[in-house]
Design an enzyme around this catalytic site. Structure first.
Site, PDB file in Angstrom:
ATOM      1  N   ASP A 208      15.402 -16.319  13.907  1.00 24.09           N
ATOM      2  CA  ASP A 208      15.953 -17.872  13.758  1.00 24.09           C
ATOM      3  C   ASP A 208      15.675 -18.212  14.748  1.00 24.09           C
ATOM      4  O   ASP A 208      15.768 -17.664  16.154  1.00 24.09           O
ATOM      5  CB  ASP A 208      17.258 -17.317  13.771  1.00 24.09           C
ATOM      6  CG  ASP A 208      18.274 -18.510  13.331  1.00 24.09           C
ATOM      7  OD1 ASP A 208      17.888 -19.381  13.786  1.00 24.09           O
ATOM      8  OD2 ASP A 208      19.735 -18.517  13.167  1.00 24.09           O
TER       9      ASP A 208
ATOM     10  N   PRO B 186       4.661 -22.409   5.403  1.00 25.73           N
ATOM     11  CA  PRO B 186       3.656 -21.745   5.561  1.00 25.73           C
ATOM     12  C   PRO B 186       2.841 -21.593   5.995  1.00 25.73           C
ATOM     13  O   PRO B 186       1.449 -20.678   5.834  1.00 25.73           O
ATOM     14  CB  PRO B 186       3.056 -21.980   4.170  1.00 25.73           C
ATOM     15  CG  PRO B 186       3.518 -23.421   3.605  1.00 25.73           C
ATOM     16  CD  PRO B 186       4.714 -23.555   4.784  1.00 25.73           C
TER      17      PRO B 186
ATOM     18  N   ASP C  79       7.896 -28.111  14.012  1.00 22.42           N
ATOM     19  CA  ASP C  79       8.512 -29.092  12.229  1.00 22.42           C
ATOM     20  C   ASP C  79       9.665 -28.609  11.716  1.00 22.42           C
ATOM     21  O   ASP C  79       9.463 -27.788  10.836  1.00 22.42           O
ATOM     22  CB  ASP C  79       7.130 -28.600  12.410  1.00 22.42           C
ATOM     23  CG  ASP C  79       7.030 -29.153  10.887  1.00 22.42           C
ATOM     24  OD1 ASP C  79       7.373 -30.249  10.588  1.00 22.42           O
ATOM     25  OD2 ASP C  79       6.022 -28.678   9.945  1.00 22.42           O
TER      26      ASP C  79
ATOM     27  N   ALA D 145       9.439 -23.161  13.765  1.00 21.00           N
ATOM     28  CA  ALA D 145       9.883 -23.092  12.467  1.00 21.00           C
ATOM     29  C   ALA D 145       8.002 -23.410  11.507  1.00 21.00           C
ATOM     30  O   ALA D 145       7.890 -24.100  11.230  1.00 21.00           O
ATOM     31  CB  ALA D 145      10.215 -24.650  11.832  1.00 21.00           C
ATOM     32  N   ALA D 146       7.846 -22.373  11.723  1.00 25.56           N
ATOM     33  CA  ALA D 146       5.848 -22.164  11.077  1.00 25.56           C
ATOM     34  C   ALA D 146       5.655 -21.815   9.501  1.00 25.56           C
ATOM     35  O   ALA D 146       4.900 -22.744   8.997  1.00 25.56           O
ATOM     36  CB  ALA D 146       5.522 -21.140  11.597  1.00 25.56           C
TER      37      ALA D 146
ATOM     38  N   CYS E 113       9.935 -34.262   8.181  1.00 27.80           N
ATOM     39  CA  CYS E 113       9.682 -34.482   6.726  1.00 27.80           C
ATOM     40  C   CYS E 113      11.232 -35.948   6.002  1.00 27.80           C
ATOM     41  O   CYS E 113      10.947 -35.698   4.487  1.00 27.80           O
ATOM     42  CB  CYS E 113       8.576 -34.880   5.794  1.00 27.80           C
ATOM     43  SG  CYS E 113       9.624 -32.639   5.268  1.00 27.80           S
TER      44      CYS E 113
HETATM   45  N1  SAM Z   1       5.128 -26.332   9.784  1.00 23.82           N
HETATM   46  C1  SAM Z   1       5.054 -24.979   8.794  1.00 23.82           C
HETATM   47  C2  SAM Z   1       4.030 -25.578   8.477  1.00 23.82           C
HETATM   48  O1  SAM Z   1       3.017 -27.125   8.561  1.00 23.82           O
HETATM   49  O2  SAM Z   1       3.349 -25.056   7.007  1.00 23.82           O
HETATM   50  C3  SAM Z   1       5.909 -26.381   7.458  1.00 23.82           C
HETATM   51  C4  SAM Z   1       7.475 -25.966   7.969  1.00 23.82           C
HETATM   52  S1  SAM Z   1       8.451 -26.268   6.863  1.00 23.82           S
HETATM   53  C5  SAM Z   1       8.901 -27.812   7.283  1.00 23.82           C
HETATM   54  C6  SAM Z   1      10.230 -25.668   7.857  1.00 23.82           C
HETATM   55  C7  SAM Z   1      10.728 -24.204   7.993  1.00 23.82           C
HETATM   56  O3  SAM Z   1      11.182 -23.963   9.018  1.00 23.82           O
HETATM   57  C8  SAM Z   1      11.083 -23.969   6.835  1.00 23.82           C
HETATM   58  O4  SAM Z   1       9.558 -22.654   6.442  1.00 23.82           O
HETATM   59  C9  SAM Z   1      11.645 -22.537   6.829  1.00 23.82           C
HETATM   60  O5  SAM Z   1      12.190 -21.419   6.074  1.00 23.82           O
HETATM   61  C10 SAM Z   1      12.572 -22.553   8.387  1.00 23.82           C
HETATM   62  N2  SAM Z   1      13.394 -22.418   9.324  1.00 23.82           N
HETATM   63  C11 SAM Z   1      14.354 -22.887   9.191  1.00 23.82           C
HETATM   64  N3  SAM Z   1      16.194 -23.139   9.821  1.00 23.82           N
HETATM   65  C12 SAM Z   1      15.327 -22.194  10.570  1.00 23.82           C
HETATM   66  C13 SAM Z   1      15.173 -21.135  11.869  1.00 23.82           C
HETATM   67  N4  SAM Z   1      17.004 -21.250  12.331  1.00 23.82           N
HETATM   68  N5  SAM Z   1      14.583 -20.861  12.835  1.00 23.82           N
HETATM   69  C14 SAM Z   1      13.509 -20.656  12.253  1.00 23.82           C
HETATM   70  N6  SAM Z   1      12.424 -21.125  11.106  1.00 23.82           N
HETATM   71  C15 SAM Z   1      13.585 -21.510  10.751  1.00 23.82           C
END
Ligand code: SAM
Length: 318
Positions: free
Chosen positions: A170, A122, A188, A119-120, A242
């Protein structure tokens, strides 16, 4: 106390149940405090010495963070000046919260390894891992939201992270697609973002409700399952959020530990901080896996946001 009056009442009540009694007041106060701006030197683009000289000559007052090299903070009044600087626009630094930096440090990716960031966007942690890996090996960075995916791509390019391949998909599908592929996995997880609440901005908690916590938990459960499946036998996984909510943290892990009994274990964390609390082993009358005491909840302070971290290891192939 401003936070007590402004934040949702049920959130504050739950927080009082979760956090240690003697730290609760300080934690609550932190929601009203403007934290210093912290940033990481991007070693893929520059050296610490050169960068410090440059920023100090531009008038920045740098405070070194003792527990990680190449990490500094500045007064929040200088934040705007920092985002206007050449070092920022040329990707020689990355502005990132201190708690967020702990996740890659604890996962510990090494040069040459194969890593998944599930879940990468930004990309703060992806970039930190790229630097730890000296751009050698492979990071697969997955993000499901299109706009955020392109922000991730642009951050990777600007900061010179050439070992990363981005996937707009996803994360819940990854484990079935590439089982047992990765040496290390970072999840994350998307969450209710409780640790990002600030009394300075009502929008920071406008989305929050118990329903949102439960919705997040449903998604986290499936993402963690996918993360576990994608991990090689003997591999390491770091789950973090978080959010303070046990439903998004300990309970998600408790469920997967039961599901993957004997194949998955918690590796206890030891962090060089005093604002930490061991993971809960009981929540609202439910007894949880006792090894969860090895997980860590970062308590929010005037310098750091709250955070939750748990490191898991998949058993070696028999
Ligand atoms: N790891 C990132 C960083 O340090 O910059 C922050 C990640 S943020 C907590 C979680 C991310 O997961 C968001 O960008 C969100 O859009 C994405 N997300 C939500 N559902 C998801 C899914 N089913 N698969 C992959 N990413 C997903």
């Amino acid at each position: 106390m401003a936070a007590l009056e402004q934040l949702p009442e049920s959130f504050v009540q739950r927080l009082a149940e979760i956090l240690p009694r003697d730290r609760f007041g300080g934690c609550l106060e932190s929601f009203s405090q403007l934290k210093p701006t912290s940033f990481r030197v991007n070693r893929l683009r520059t050296t610490e010495e050169g960068l410090m000289e440059e920023l100090e000559s531009e008038g920045f007052g740098l405070t070194r963070i003792p527990w990680s090299s190449g990490v500094f903070s500045i007064d929040p009044d200088q934040r705007r000046q920092l985002t206007d600087s050449a070092a920022f626009s040329e990707g020689r630094i990355y502005i990132q919260g201190l708690s967020s930096m702990l996740a890659p440090l604890v996962l510990g990716p090494r040069p040459g390894e194969t890593v998944l960031d599930l879940a990468a966007a930004p990309g703060g942690k992806t970039l930190q891992m790229a630097a730890m890996m000296e751009n050698r090996g492979r990071i697969s960075a997955v993000e499901s939201v299109r706009g955020r995916f392109f922000r991730l791509k642009s951050n990777l390019e600007r900061h010179g992270a050439t070992l990363v391949k981005g996937y707009l998909m996803d994360g819940r599908a990854v484990g079935a697609k590439v089982p047992e592929r990765f040496d290390r996995v970072l999840l994350d997880a998307p969450c209710s973002s409780e640790a990002r609440f600030t009394t300075r901005d009502k929008a920071s908690w406008a989305h929050w409700s118990l329903k949102k916590v439960k919705e997040s938990a449903r998604k986290q459960k499936r993402l963690l399952d996918s993360a576990i499946r994608s991990l090689k036998p003997g591999g390491t996984l770091l789950y973090c959020t978080c959010s303070f909510a046990p439903e998004e943290n300990e309970m998600i892990l408790d469920g997967q530990l039961r599901r993957y009994q004997g194949q998955l274990s918690i590796e206890p964390l030891e962090l060089p901080l005093d604002n930490i609390q061991p993971g809960l082993v009981e929540w609202r009358g439910k007894t949880l896996n006792e090894d969860l005491v090895g997980a860590v909840r970062i308590l929010p302070t005037s310098e750091m946001d709250g955070f939750f971290l748990c490191r898991l290891r998949k058993a070696d192939a028999s």
